[in-house]
Scaffold this active site. Structure first.
Site, short mmCIF file in Angstrom:
data_model
loop_
_atom_site.label_atom_id
_atom_site.label_comp_id
_atom_site.label_asym_id
_atom_site.label_seq_id
_atom_site.Cartn_x
_atom_site.Cartn_y
_atom_site.Cartn_z
N GLU A 128 0.84 -1.21 0.00
CA GLU A 128 0.00 0.00 0.00
C GLU A 128 0.87 1.25 0.00
OE1 GLU A 128 -3.02 -0.13 -0.82
OE2 GLU A 128 -3.29 -2.27 -0.51
N HIS A 137 0.27 -1.95 -10.13
CA HIS A 137 0.58 -3.36 -9.90
C HIS A 137 1.65 -3.83 -10.86
CE1 HIS A 137 -3.42 -3.72 -7.64
NE2 HIS A 137 -2.42 -3.58 -6.82
N CYS A 143 7.52 -9.50 -6.84
CA CYS A 143 7.59 -8.10 -6.41
C CYS A 143 6.45 -7.80 -5.45
CB CYS A 143 7.49 -7.19 -7.63
SG CYS A 143 7.43 -5.43 -7.22
N CYS A 165 10.49 -1.39 -9.85
CA CYS A 165 9.68 -0.58 -8.93
C CYS A 165 10.53 0.22 -7.93
CB CYS A 165 8.71 -1.47 -8.17
SG CYS A 165 7.46 -2.22 -9.24
ZN LIG Z 1 -2.44 -2.95 -4.94
ZN LIG Z 2 7.85 -4.53 -9.32
#
Ligand SMILES: [Zn+2]
Ligand SMILES: [Zn+2]
Length: 171
Positions: A128, A137, A143, A165
């Protein structure tokens, strides 16, 4: 800059402390625990016997010195049109909420496993928080930003961000 964790309703101090250490380890920043909303009654829906996630999320106030604030609730959360949610994030305010309710083995009639419970809770909080950094996502199933449709997905992924990410988390 720091991340603040806020217990919503009753959460054992010991759990909050453990989550604080784990979240701090992943974001490599200071994490502080501050008191949050104590009475969750305003968000309770007696027909669903669940608490309206977005309403509790709106109650989480972030001070200017906090990079992000996350509310931790031990009640079952929902949003309209979904049976339940593990958590919810608001990018604009930099706040998020996570429910611990469905992360315990005993919720499913299984033997309690505290290590697994803490691991799941950490993943949900980090996930979150990732959303509050505008991350969507991630297709990479290890991940932490991978979508969890069920706890099996949560258990499969790691508590960390993948190489794509990770650079987008700027504290
Ligand atoms: Zn999510
Ligand atoms: Zn990722």
């Amino acid at each position: 800059m720091k991340i603040t964790l806020k217990p919503l309703g009753n959460i054992a101090d010991e759990i909050m402390e453990k989550l604080k250490d784990r979240v701090g380890g992943i974001f490599c920043c200071p994490v502080e625990i501050k008191s949050g909303l104590s009475d969750l009654a305003q968000a309770y829906n007696p027909e669903r016997k669940q608490y309206f996630s977005s309403k509790l999320l709106a109650s989480i106030k972030k001070s200017e010195r906090d990079a992000r604030a996350v509310g931790i609730a031990d009640v079952d959360l929902y949003v309209p049109r979904l049976n339940f949610v593990f958590g919810e994030a608001d990018v604009g305010s930099g706040t998020a909420i996570v429910s611990l309710c469905r992360l315990r083995q005993e919720y499913y009639g299984l033997t309690p496993d505290e290590a697994l419970f803490l691991e799941r809770a950490t993943k949900e909080i980090v996930h979150e928080l990732g959303h509050t950094f505008s991350l969507g996502h991630c297709p990479h199933n290890k991940c932490v930003m991978h979508f969890s449709n069920s706890l099996a997905d949560t258990d499969l992924k790691e508590a960390h961000f993948c190489n794509k990410c990770r650079p987008r988390i700027i504290l």
